[in-house]
Design a protein around this motif. Structure first.
Motif, PDB file in Angstrom:
ATOM      1  N   ALA A 253       0.812  -1.212   0.000  1.00  0.00           N
ATOM      2  CA  ALA A 253       0.000   0.000   0.000  1.00  0.00           C
ATOM      3  C   ALA A 253       0.848   1.265   0.000  1.00  0.00           C
ATOM      4  O   ALA A 253       1.814   1.368   0.755  1.00  0.00           O
ATOM      5  CB  ALA A 253      -0.926  -0.002   1.215  1.00  0.00           C
ATOM      6  N   ASP A 254       0.463   2.220  -0.834  1.00  0.00           N
ATOM      7  CA  ASP A 254       1.077   3.552  -0.760  1.00  0.00           C
ATOM      8  C   ASP A 254       0.498   4.318   0.429  1.00  0.00           C
ATOM      9  O   ASP A 254       1.199   5.094   1.076  1.00  0.00           O
ATOM     10  CB  ASP A 254       0.803   4.325  -2.053  1.00  0.00           C
ATOM     11  CG  ASP A 254       1.465   3.683  -3.262  1.00  0.00           C
ATOM     12  OD1 ASP A 254       2.692   3.742  -3.356  1.00  0.00           O
ATOM     13  OD2 ASP A 254       0.729   3.101  -4.086  1.00  0.00           O
ATOM     14  N   THR A 255      -0.783   4.074   0.688  1.00  0.00           N
ATOM     15  CA  THR A 255      -1.480   4.749   1.779  1.00  0.00           C
ATOM     16  C   THR A 255      -2.336   3.735   2.532  1.00  0.00           C
ATOM     17  O   THR A 255      -2.971   2.875   1.912  1.00  0.00           O
ATOM     18  CB  THR A 255      -2.403   5.863   1.247  1.00  0.00           C
ATOM     19  OG1 THR A 255      -1.639   6.767   0.425  1.00  0.00           O
ATOM     20  CG2 THR A 255      -3.045   6.649   2.387  1.00  0.00           C
ATOM     21  N   VAL A 256      -2.332   3.841   3.857  1.00  0.00           N
ATOM     22  CA  VAL A 256      -3.253   3.058   4.681  1.00  0.00           C
ATOM     23  C   VAL A 256      -4.185   4.039   5.372  1.00  0.00           C
ATOM     24  O   VAL A 256      -3.733   4.996   6.013  1.00  0.00           O
ATOM     25  CB  VAL A 256      -2.508   2.212   5.734  1.00  0.00           C
ATOM     26  CG1 VAL A 256      -3.515   1.490   6.641  1.00  0.00           C
ATOM     27  CG2 VAL A 256      -1.588   1.200   5.058  1.00  0.00           C
ATOM     28  N   VAL A 257      -5.484   3.821   5.214  1.00  0.00           N
ATOM     29  CA  VAL A 257      -6.492   4.656   5.857  1.00  0.00           C
ATOM     30  C   VAL A 257      -7.272   3.786   6.837  1.00  0.00           C
ATOM     31  O   VAL A 257      -7.699   2.674   6.489  1.00  0.00           O
ATOM     32  CB  VAL A 257      -7.459   5.279   4.831  1.00  0.00           C
ATOM     33  CG1 VAL A 257      -8.544   6.101   5.545  1.00  0.00           C
ATOM     34  CG2 VAL A 257      -6.701   6.148   3.833  1.00  0.00           C
ATOM     35  N   VAL A 258      -7.443   4.266   8.050  1.00  0.00           N
ATOM     36  CA  VAL A 258      -8.243   3.576   9.055  1.00  0.00           C
ATOM     37  C   VAL A 258      -9.431   4.467   9.391  1.00  0.00           C
ATOM     38  O   VAL A 258      -9.256   5.639   9.730  1.00  0.00           O
ATOM     39  CB  VAL A 258      -7.431   3.286  10.329  1.00  0.00           C
ATOM     40  CG1 VAL A 258      -8.284   2.517  11.341  1.00  0.00           C
ATOM     41  CG2 VAL A 258      -6.155   2.511   9.996  1.00  0.00           C
ATOM     42  N   ALA A 259     -10.638   3.923   9.271  1.00  0.00           N
ATOM     43  CA  ALA A 259     -11.861   4.667   9.587  1.00  0.00           C
ATOM     44  C   ALA A 259     -12.622   3.921  10.664  1.00  0.00           C
ATOM     45  O   ALA A 259     -12.931   2.735  10.503  1.00  0.00           O
ATOM     46  CB  ALA A 259     -12.726   4.835   8.340  1.00  0.00           C
ATOM     47  N   GLN A 260     -12.913   4.596  11.753  1.00  0.00           N
ATOM     48  CA  GLN A 260     -13.687   3.986  12.829  1.00  0.00           C
ATOM     49  C   GLN A 260     -15.167   4.211  12.531  1.00  0.00           C
ATOM     50  O   GLN A 260     -15.608   5.344  12.351  1.00  0.00           O
ATOM     51  CB  GLN A 260     -13.305   4.597  14.174  1.00  0.00           C
ATOM     52  CG  GLN A 260     -13.762   3.771  15.361  1.00  0.00           C
ATOM     53  CD  GLN A 260     -13.101   4.205  16.657  1.00  0.00           C
ATOM     54  OE1 GLN A 260     -12.954   5.406  16.904  1.00  0.00           O
ATOM     55  NE2 GLN A 260     -12.713   3.247  17.484  1.00  0.00           N
ATOM     56  N   THR A 261     -15.930   3.114  12.475  1.00  0.00           N
ATOM     57  CA  THR A 261     -17.307   3.190  11.995  1.00  0.00           C
ATOM     58  C   THR A 261     -18.315   2.735  13.049  1.00  0.00           C
ATOM     59  O   THR A 261     -18.008   1.949  13.950  1.00  0.00           O
ATOM     60  CB  THR A 261     -17.499   2.291  10.756  1.00  0.00           C
ATOM     61  OG1 THR A 261     -17.298   0.921  11.137  1.00  0.00           O
ATOM     62  CG2 THR A 261     -16.522   2.654   9.661  1.00  0.00           C
TER      63      THR A 261
END
Length: 346
Positions: A253-261
């Motif tokens: 991955a170039d970018t890792v995004v974490v979203a709390q849902t």
């Protein structure tokens, strides 16, 4: 064109000659130069909707095939996962028993095969709907089918020639289903209708940098007591150390995004009697964005399952995601029955 009698033209020749001087100076609606179209503005360069990577001038991201999402098992029983390395985007979601499942998205290139293919969850509506992706799946519960249909999400299952069983693995019915992604894409060519999906992320360009980040060379992302991702920044990419992908088929991955849902519980249980959590990728929540060895805290906002996600920094300024491959983790906020997930930087 106006027409006049010859006599009138003879009597008015002098008058018209003088008037012509005036008209030449101030212009006229009959002036042929007025009908020339103004130069059109140059078209904006297009980019891949699932990676943000800019295309060469004159190239369009519209294709005859849609985006595809393949639901792939993410337990040790799935090893080795295949086809993941060619994905544009990977989304990881919590399922029953505290384990996770992958929604692996393809558009810029389609692998011959991807899998092992497993069933869908209601969470997938908020992942597939924004880009009109078709989900390749081994099946789903009636509740899940109803939720996806409600949001106009289409799927491709084992009733088609594009999701099939690998007959060389008769001993493992759960992990022997294969997604024929390239074959599915080829079948759409006869329609000849090119269409471009919307952008999955608010993409920046090649000059985009994340501001206000803190060093993050090793990050743990917790989904549950049974699953924590161990991310490391290595060679300019983020690598998931505890993955089940084939060694020669790693997604970097170039970018890792974490979203709390927000997390709810589906109105059914799995065959083993476990509750089935649903992560709602709608509304708003806390986010973490990792890029270039840095981590930035943010807020994500997404209006409905079909809405596009946006991000803002602590001051409310919009955040653009630099182009490249993205891995998105949807961790739970927790609800009493499901423990909250979290992010920790080592």
């Amino acid at each position: 064109m106006r027409t006049s009698r010859p006599g009138f033209l003879l009597r008015s020749a002098a008058t018209l000659a003088v008037a012509g001087l005036v008209l030449t100076g101030c212009g006229s609606s009959d002036d042929p130069t007025d009908s020339k179209p103004s130069p059109s503005a140059p078209a904006e360069p297009d980019h891949e909707p699932l990676t943000g990577v800019q295309l060469p001038e004159g190239k369009s991201a519209a294709r005859t095939h849609p985006a595809y999402i393949v639901k792939i098992d993410n337990t040790s029983a799935s090893a080795p996962q295949y086809g993941v390395a060619k994905a544009d985007l990977v989304v990881q979601e919590l399922v029953e028993g505290g384990v996770t499942r992958l929604a692996v998205a393809y558009y810029s290139q389609l692998p011959k095969e991807a899998g092992p293919v497993r069933s869908m969850r209601a969470t997938d509506a908020g992942i597939a709907a924004p880009v009109g992706a078709k989900i390749m799946t081994s099946g789903a519960a009636p509740y899940t089918f109803a939720q996806l249909k409600k949001h106009d999400v289409e799927w491709i299952d084992m009733s088609t020639p594009y999701v099939v069983r690998d007959t060389s693995k008769p001993h493992d019915l759960l992990h022997s289903v294969v997604g024929k992604v390239a074959k599915a894409g080829k079948a759409t060519e006869k329609d000849g209708k090119a269409k471009r999906p919307g952008d999955f992320m608010p993409w920046g360009d090649a000059t985009t940098k994340l501001a206000g980040g803190k060093p993050a060379k090793a990050v743990d992302v917790k989904f549950s007591p049974a699953r924590t991702d161990n991310w490391v920044f290595k060679g300019g990419k983020y690598v998931l150390r505890n993955n089940y992908m084939a060694k020669n088929g790693q997604f970097r991955a170039d970018t890792v995004v974490v979203a709390q849902t927000k997390t709810t519980i589906a109105p059914y249980k799995d065959p083993g009697g476990a509750i089935v959590p649903v992560s709602h990728f709608t509304g708003r929540g806390k986010a973490w964005i990792m890029r270039d060895g840095q981590i930035v805290e943010a807020t994500w906002v997404k209006k409905g399952e079909k809405g596009a996600v946006t991000f803002t920094d602590p001051k409310g300024a919009a955040i653009k995601i630099p182009p490249g491959k993205v891995w998105l983790d949807l961790i739970p906020q927790g609800n009493g029955q499901v423990e909250p997930g979290g992010v920790s930087v080592k």
